[in-house]
Design an enzyme around this catalytic site. Structure first.
Site, PDB file in Angstrom:
ATOM      1  N   HIS A   1       0.861  -1.294   0.073  1.00 62.36           N
ATOM      2  CA  HIS A   1       0.075   0.034   0.186  1.00 62.36           C
ATOM      3  C   HIS A   1       0.984   1.375   0.277  1.00 62.36           C
ATOM      4  CE1 HIS A   1      -3.771  -2.035   1.960  1.00 62.36           C
ATOM      5  NE2 HIS A   1      -3.603  -2.777   0.725  1.00 62.36           N
TER       6      HIS A   1
ATOM      7  N   LYS B   1       3.247  -0.355  14.999  1.00 61.81           N
ATOM      8  CA  LYS B   1       4.524  -0.549  15.232  1.00 61.81           C
ATOM      9  C   LYS B   1       5.229  -1.644  15.823  1.00 61.81           C
ATOM     10  CE  LYS B   1       5.902   3.237  13.057  1.00 61.81           C
ATOM     11  NZ  LYS B   1       5.409   2.559  11.800  1.00 61.81           N
TER      12      LYS B   1
HETATM   13  P1  RFL Z   1       6.054 -12.006  20.848  1.00 59.87           P
HETATM   14  O1  RFL Z   1       5.310 -11.942  19.415  1.00 59.87           O
HETATM   15  O2  RFL Z   1       4.955 -11.760  21.961  1.00 59.87           O
HETATM   16  O3  RFL Z   1       6.690 -13.314  20.991  1.00 59.87           O
HETATM   17  C1  RFL Z   1       7.285 -13.624  22.291  1.00 59.87           C
HETATM   18  C2  RFL Z   1       7.483 -15.123  22.385  1.00 59.87           C
HETATM   19  O4  RFL Z   1       8.061 -15.640  23.374  1.00 59.87           O
HETATM   20  C3  RFL Z   1       7.273 -16.710  23.960  1.00 59.87           C
HETATM   21  N1  RFL Z   1       7.478 -16.654  25.509  1.00 59.87           N
HETATM   22  C4  RFL Z   1       8.338 -17.896  26.033  1.00 59.87           C
HETATM   23  N2  RFL Z   1       9.149 -18.465  25.407  1.00 59.87           N
HETATM   24  C5  RFL Z   1       9.750 -19.438  26.167  1.00 59.87           C
HETATM   25  N3  RFL Z   1       9.945 -19.143  27.464  1.00 59.87           N
HETATM   26  C6  RFL Z   1       9.147 -18.460  28.055  1.00 59.87           C
HETATM   27  N4  RFL Z   1       8.949 -18.394  29.486  1.00 59.87           N
HETATM   28  C7  RFL Z   1       8.262 -17.739  27.359  1.00 59.87           C
HETATM   29  N5  RFL Z   1       7.211 -16.548  27.445  1.00 59.87           N
HETATM   30  C8  RFL Z   1       6.957 -16.022  26.313  1.00 59.87           C
HETATM   31  C9  RFL Z   1       5.672 -16.653  23.567  1.00 59.87           C
HETATM   32  O5  RFL Z   1       5.107 -17.761  23.488  1.00 59.87           O
HETATM   33  C10 RFL Z   1       5.785 -16.030  22.143  1.00 59.87           C
HETATM   34  O6  RFL Z   1       5.911 -16.892  21.074  1.00 59.87           O
HETATM   35  O7  RFL Z   1       7.029 -10.995  20.947  1.00 59.87           O
HETATM   36  P2  RFL Z   1       7.909 -10.311  19.648  1.00 59.87           P
HETATM   37  O8  RFL Z   1       8.679 -11.438  18.886  1.00 59.87           O
HETATM   38  O9  RFL Z   1       8.699  -9.104  20.576  1.00 59.87           O
HETATM   39  O10 RFL Z   1       7.109  -9.762  18.710  1.00 59.87           O
HETATM   40  C11 RFL Z   1       6.338  -8.475  19.000  1.00 59.87           C
HETATM   41  C12 RFL Z   1       5.002  -8.378  18.286  1.00 59.87           C
HETATM   42  O11 RFL Z   1       4.341  -9.783  18.358  1.00 59.87           O
HETATM   43  C13 RFL Z   1       3.954  -7.437  18.597  1.00 59.87           C
HETATM   44  O12 RFL Z   1       4.571  -6.215  18.843  1.00 59.87           O
HETATM   45  C14 RFL Z   1       2.763  -7.117  17.378  1.00 59.87           C
HETATM   46  O13 RFL Z   1       2.029  -8.137  17.253  1.00 59.87           O
HETATM   47  C15 RFL Z   1       2.104  -5.792  17.699  1.00 59.87           C
HETATM   48  N6  RFL Z   1       1.142  -5.371  16.524  1.00 59.87           N
HETATM   49  C16 RFL Z   1       1.288  -4.780  15.519  1.00 59.87           C
HETATM   50  N7  RFL Z   1       2.837  -4.602  15.135  1.00 59.87           N
HETATM   51  C17 RFL Z   1       3.097  -4.346  14.028  1.00 59.87           C
HETATM   52  O14 RFL Z   1       4.440  -3.903  13.703  1.00 59.87           O
HETATM   53  N8  RFL Z   1       2.229  -3.819  13.106  1.00 59.87           N
HETATM   54  C18 RFL Z   1       0.972  -4.241  13.167  1.00 59.87           C
HETATM   55  O15 RFL Z   1       0.116  -3.909  12.250  1.00 59.87           O
HETATM   56  C19 RFL Z   1       0.416  -4.618  14.554  1.00 59.87           C
HETATM   57  N9  RFL Z   1      -0.632  -4.881  14.715  1.00 59.87           N
HETATM   58  C20 RFL Z   1      -0.082  -5.753  17.094  1.00 59.87           C
HETATM   59  C21 RFL Z   1      -1.225  -5.336  16.106  1.00 59.87           C
HETATM   60  C22 RFL Z   1      -0.663  -6.209  18.278  1.00 59.87           C
HETATM   61  C23 RFL Z   1      -1.916  -6.614  18.375  1.00 59.87           C
HETATM   62  N10 RFL Z   1      -2.236  -7.300  19.641  1.00 59.87           N
HETATM   63  C24 RFL Z   1      -2.785  -8.433  19.543  1.00 59.87           C
HETATM   64  C25 RFL Z   1      -1.708  -6.808  20.916  1.00 59.87           C
HETATM   65  C26 RFL Z   1      -2.573  -5.669  16.142  1.00 59.87           C
HETATM   66  C27 RFL Z   1      -2.770  -6.095  17.466  1.00 59.87           C
HETATM   67  C28 RFL Z   1      -4.376  -6.375  17.810  1.00 59.87           C
END
Ligand code: RFL
Ligand code: PHB
Length: 401
Positions: free
Chosen positions: A72, A298
């Site tokens: 986009h 972000k």
């Molecule tokens: P994650 O994705 O939370 O992954 C962490 C992983 O660690 C595991 N874990 C463990 N593993 C081993 N031992 C333990 N004790 C553990 N405890 C936890 C978990 O199971 C998991 O697999 O973190 P990471 O890698 O830093 O990634 C961050 C992103 O997932 C997050 O910031 C985004 O989803 C935020 N977000 C968006 N970000 C964007 O850049 N663009 C978007 O359009 C966007 N839209 C969103 C979003 C987040 C949303 N929600 C659900 C909060 C839209 C939504 C609705």
């Protein structure tokens, strides 16, 4: 077991870091508390900055994305029944965003990791970090059979999200935490319906915020501002469509396409930063260190920026023995993270309906919406933040040219 970098968490941060390190000849083991199926099916982000797209391509995990993502060049801001396009491509000298679901990114990164014969240990529990202030940190965990295992490493990357144990391993007296909890939640749905709009629509309405996004040509992703204490049970499909129609109404006959709702969930919204993002031989990345409200899209992109910097610093350490880049990791990440926090807070304040606002506050909010959609300078500022600020690796530039 022994490895160079022990990575806790197989989210976007942990998996991308493992792939980046592999390409630099650095060995890593990823441990993850959930199953592969669960992490490959969790619906979260949708918007990737160009920097994230480039990184996925650089690590050889971008092939499916390049075939199926939607690219986009603008977004729409809608309020008072009027539609305003922010032409990000024009305002940023040719940048774009990609719409590609986070769980597809996860699938691609896992596939790339396994193809390079890298290890990911799923279904671990009782993860503990020790000796992080020495040169021989250790991760202890239980594997899926309940046996205790030890991972001895040179460094630990804490990529375990907001609720993981890594951040808590930094002593309390060293850790400074900044937090803001918003009085908003987002009800997110997936609907089997073709896109209502060729680009994302961020809508401000007296009744509350709404967002039109997409996933595939057959599935739309839509969000509604709700109370964070609300529950999905209060939102039958008819109520969701009624509110979406109301908040997205436009005076030019624009139509929302409807279809069966196949998933609903509610998320609360917060801003959070942990400073520093490192302690001893532990380095935090992504949501483990910082959270942004989703309005600026972000979170995942920031996670990718952190691990890019961490891989760059680790490569320098293993090639030359220098520790300067590792030592400066937290400070250089946080400089950009705070700007993304500012932008996410700005978009959240700009677009949501705040019931605590006085009539004066509300008029200021409407004036800001009017300004950002009519001033090229203001729109350009929004666009350059939305597509992602540059990643500075050397000395930061001090002046605007
Ligand atoms: P994650 O994705 O939370 O992954 C962490 C992983 O660690 C595991 N874990 C463990 N593993 C081993 N031992 C333990 N004790 C553990 N405890 C936890 C978990 O199971 C998991 O697999 O973190 P990471 O890698 O830093 O990634 C961050 C992103 O997932 C997050 O910031 C985004 O989803 C935020 N977000 C968006 N970000 C964007 O850049 N663009 C978007 O359009 C966007 N839209 C969103 C979003 C987040 C949303 N929600 C659900 C909060 C839209 C939504 C609705
Ligand atoms: C999404 O498609 O999930 C999405 C899009 C834009 C946002 C947040 C989430 O700001």
């Amino acid at each position: 077991m022994r490895t160079q970098v022990g990575i806790i968490g197989a989210g976007p941060a942990g998996l991308m870091l493992a792939n980046l390190l592999h390409r630099r000849g650095i060995e890593a083991v990823v441990i993850e508390s959930r199953s592969r199926k669960e992490i490959e099916e969790t619906v979260r982000a949708g918007v990737l900055e160009q920097m994230t797209v480039d990184l996925l391509n650089e690590t050889g995990a971008g092939e499916r994305m390049m075939k199926t993502a939607m690219f986009h060049q603008g977004i729409e801001i809608r309020f008072g029944g009027k539609r305003h396009r922010i032409d990000m491509h024009k305002l940023t000298g040719g940048k774009y965003i990609a719409i590609y679901p986070q769980h597809e990114v996860i699938k691609d990164l896992i596939a790339a990791r396994l193809q390079s014969e890298g290890r990911i240990v799923f279904n671990v529990s009782d993860v503990r970090l020790s000796n992080i202030d020495t040169e021989a940190p250790v991760i202890t965990y239980q594997n899926e059979n309940g046996d205790t295992e030890e991972l001895n490493c040179d460094f630990i990357a804490g990529c375990d999200g907001f609720h993981g144990p890594s951040r808590q391993s930094i002593p309390k007296e060293i850790r400074k935490e900044y937090e803001k909890v918003y009085p908003y939640g987002w009800l997110g749905i997936l609907a089997e319906a073709p896109p209502s709009s060729p680009e994302l629509v961020y809508a401000h309405h007296e009744d509350g915020f709404a967002l039109v996004s997409t996933r595939t040509p057959e599935i739309q992703r839509l969000y509604l501002q709700v109370s964070p204490a609300d529950s999905v049970g209060n939102w039958p499909d008819e109520r969701i469509w009624e509110k979406l129609h109301l908040r997205l109404s436009a005076d030019d006959g624009w139509k929302l396409t409807e279809g069966p709702i196949i998933q609903k969930n509610i998320v609360s919204m917060r801003s959070f930063i942990c400073d520093p993002m490192q302690y001893g031989r532990l380095y935090l990345a992504g949501d483990a260190a910082h959270i942004v409200p989703p309005t600026g899209a972000k979170g995942l992109n920031l996670a990718m920026a952190d691990v890019q910097r961490l891989a760059w610093a680790l490569e320098d350490y293993y090639e030359t023995g220098r520790i300067e880049r590792l030592a400066g990791y937290s400070e250089s990440c946080l400089r950009r993270v705070w700007k993304a926090e500012r932008f996410s807070w700005y978009m959240t304040s700009l677009l949501h309906r705040h019931h605590g606002y006085t009539p004066f506050d509300y008029q200021i909010q409407l004036a800001e919406l009017d300004h950002v959609t009519t001033s090229t300078a203001a729109a350009q500022s929004l666009a350059e933040n939305y597509v992602g600020l540059p990643l500075e690796f050397g000395e930061p530039s001090l002046s605007v040219t």
